[in-house]
Design a protein around this motif. Structure first.
Motif, short mmCIF file in Angstrom:
data_model
loop_
_atom_site.label_atom_id
_atom_site.label_comp_id
_atom_site.label_asym_id
_atom_site.label_seq_id
_atom_site.Cartn_x
_atom_site.Cartn_y
_atom_site.Cartn_z
N PHE A 102 0.83 -1.21 0.00
CA PHE A 102 0.00 0.00 0.00
C PHE A 102 0.87 1.26 0.00
O PHE A 102 0.64 2.18 -0.79
N LEU A 103 1.88 1.27 0.87
CA LEU A 103 2.70 2.48 0.99
C LEU A 103 3.57 2.72 -0.24
O LEU A 103 4.02 3.85 -0.48
N ALA A 104 3.82 1.67 -1.02
CA ALA A 104 4.62 1.83 -2.24
C ALA A 104 3.81 2.39 -3.40
O ALA A 104 4.36 2.72 -4.45
N ARG A 105 2.50 2.51 -3.22
CA ARG A 105 1.65 2.99 -4.32
C ARG A 105 1.72 4.51 -4.43
O ARG A 105 1.98 5.20 -3.43
N PRO A 106 1.46 5.07 -5.61
CA PRO A 106 1.42 6.52 -5.77
C PRO A 106 0.33 7.12 -4.87
O PRO A 106 -0.65 6.44 -4.54
N VAL A 107 0.52 8.37 -4.51
CA VAL A 107 -0.40 8.99 -3.54
C VAL A 107 -1.84 8.96 -4.03
O VAL A 107 -2.78 8.72 -3.25
N GLY A 108 -2.04 9.16 -5.33
CA GLY A 108 -3.41 9.15 -5.86
C GLY A 108 -4.09 7.80 -5.68
O GLY A 108 -5.30 7.72 -5.39
N SER A 109 -3.32 6.74 -5.83
CA SER A 109 -3.88 5.39 -5.65
C SER A 109 -4.21 5.14 -4.19
O SER A 109 -5.21 4.50 -3.86
N ARG A 110 -3.34 5.65 -3.30
CA ARG A 110 -3.61 5.46 -1.87
C ARG A 110 -4.88 6.21 -1.46
O ARG A 110 -5.72 5.68 -0.73
N VAL A 111 -4.99 7.44 -1.97
CA VAL A 111 -6.20 8.22 -1.67
C VAL A 111 -7.44 7.48 -2.17
O VAL A 111 -8.45 7.35 -1.47
N ALA A 112 -7.36 6.98 -3.39
CA ALA A 112 -8.52 6.29 -3.98
C ALA A 112 -8.91 5.08 -3.15
O ALA A 112 -10.10 4.81 -2.92
N SER A 113 -7.91 4.32 -2.68
CA SER A 113 -8.22 3.13 -1.86
C SER A 113 -8.83 3.52 -0.53
O SER A 113 -9.78 2.89 -0.06
N LEU A 114 -8.25 4.56 0.09
CA LEU A 114 -8.78 4.98 1.39
C LEU A 114 -10.22 5.46 1.27
O LEU A 114 -11.04 5.27 2.17
N ALA A 115 -10.52 6.09 0.14
CA ALA A 115 -11.86 6.66 -0.03
C ALA A 115 -12.88 5.61 -0.44
O ALA A 115 -14.08 5.77 -0.18
N SER A 116 -12.41 4.53 -1.05
CA SER A 116 -13.35 3.64 -1.73
C SER A 116 -14.04 2.67 -0.79
O SER A 116 -13.43 2.11 0.12
N ARG A 117 -15.31 2.48 -1.05
CA ARG A 117 -16.03 1.34 -0.46
C ARG A 117 -16.31 0.42 -1.64
O ARG A 117 -17.44 0.30 -2.12
N GLN A 118 -15.21 -0.19 -2.15
CA GLN A 118 -15.23 -0.85 -3.45
C GLN A 118 -16.35 -1.88 -3.56
O GLN A 118 -16.50 -2.72 -2.68
N SER A 119 -17.08 -1.78 -4.64
CA SER A 119 -18.15 -2.70 -5.04
C SER A 119 -19.47 -2.44 -4.31
O SER A 119 -20.46 -3.12 -4.60
N GLU A 120 -19.52 -1.49 -3.38
CA GLU A 120 -20.80 -1.11 -2.79
C GLU A 120 -21.56 -0.22 -3.77
O GLU A 120 -20.96 0.41 -4.64
N VAL A 121 -22.86 -0.16 -3.62
CA VAL A 121 -23.67 0.71 -4.48
C VAL A 121 -23.38 2.17 -4.13
O VAL A 121 -23.37 2.53 -2.95
N LEU A 122 -23.11 2.97 -5.19
CA LEU A 122 -22.85 4.41 -5.00
C LEU A 122 -24.17 5.13 -5.26
O LEU A 122 -24.56 5.34 -6.41
N THR A 123 -24.84 5.50 -4.20
CA THR A 123 -26.17 6.11 -4.39
C THR A 123 -26.07 7.57 -4.83
O THR A 123 -26.92 8.06 -5.56
N ASP A 124 -24.97 8.23 -4.43
CA ASP A 124 -24.80 9.64 -4.80
C ASP A 124 -23.33 9.90 -5.10
O ASP A 124 -22.49 9.76 -4.20
#
Ligand SMILES: Cc1cc2nc3c(=O)[nH]c(=O)nc-3n(C[C@H](O)[C@H](O)[C@H](O)COP(=O)(O)O)c2cc1C
Length: 216
Positions: free
Chosen positions: A128-150
């Motif tokens: 995780f720490l070796a990933r670019p900052v944008g990828s880390r931000v995306a992972s931290l923000a994501s609730r991957q595969s959940e329904v995005l209602t808004d």
């Protein structure tokens, strides 16, 4: 548009393809995979580390998606994802997976099937720490595969994750997990314009590997 005709007229294996002599193949499939991967990189294959990962859910319903291969070593063929995603939940319930690579510029396909398990938390953290900052931000923000209602919820989550990374560049995403597939079979397929495709399958037998040709 007649889709059937359109599809039938699309060329396949029209470009010059490499030769594959299965008699010269190494004893371990990882060695041949690394060799083919190197060939793909040298030949300019786009994203040769992109692969299909297929899993099954608790009802036996198959699922598939594209992931990046992270590593191949004694622990297996590795990928990283969110343990709470659909695939993460699927492998937690049914720890079996299949991987598929297609390097179209070379007419090559590699398939691996086996068991899958999460690696130790340190491996996931350092990945995780070796990933670019944008990828880390995306992972931290994501609730991957959940329904995005808004979609605004995603923007809020990204902003919060950016703040979290800015405050602590070493912040971890607890659900970011590196998994390893331990293959029981690996098949190498070399396409041929005259349809004399060559298939070599490695099959795990105890601690070693058996090699066998398959009818195309
Ligand atoms: C080229 C490419 C590479 C991708 N790499 C990854 C990856 O390494 N990890 C990941 O979780 N998702 C990756 N994705 C997104 C997945 O295909 C998928 O949409 C996501 O992981 C959710 O899958 P799931 O709902 O089956 O869990 C990638 C997609 C593409 C097209």
């Amino acid at each position: 548009m007649n889709i059937r005709n359109l599809l039938r007229d699309l060329p396949v294996f029209a470009q010059p393809l490499p030769q594959f002599a299965p008699g010269d193949a190494p004893g371990h499939p990882n060695d041949l995979f690394v060799s083919w991967l190197g060939d793909a990189v040298a030949a300019g294959v786009a994203e040769p580390h992109a692969m299909s990962l297929s899993t099954v859910d608790a009802d036996g319903m198959p699922d598939t998606r594209t992931l990046l291969l992270k590593n191949v070593d004694d622990r297996g063929w590795q990928f990283a994802t969110d343990a709470d995603s659909a695939k993460g939940r699927q492998v937690a319930t049914r720890p079996l997976a299949a991987l598929g690579f297609y390097w179209r510029e070379q007419g090559r396909q590699v398939r691996a099937r086996g068991s899958v398990a999460a690696l130790d938390p340190q491996t996931s953290a350092s990945d995780f720490l070796a990933r670019p900052v944008g990828s880390r931000v995306a992972s931290l923000a994501s609730r991957q595969s959940e329904v995005l209602t808004d979609p605004a919820d995603l923007e809020h989550a990204l902003t919060a994750a950016e703040d979290a990374v800015r405050d602590n560049p070493d912040v971890l995403c607890e659900s970011h997990t590196v998994y390893a597939v331990t293959p029981v079979t690996v098949e190498f397929w070399q396409g041929d314009a005259r349809r004399r495709h060559v298939r070599l399958r490695y099959r795990r037998v105890g601690d070693s590997w058996a090699k066998e040709l398959l009818w195309p």
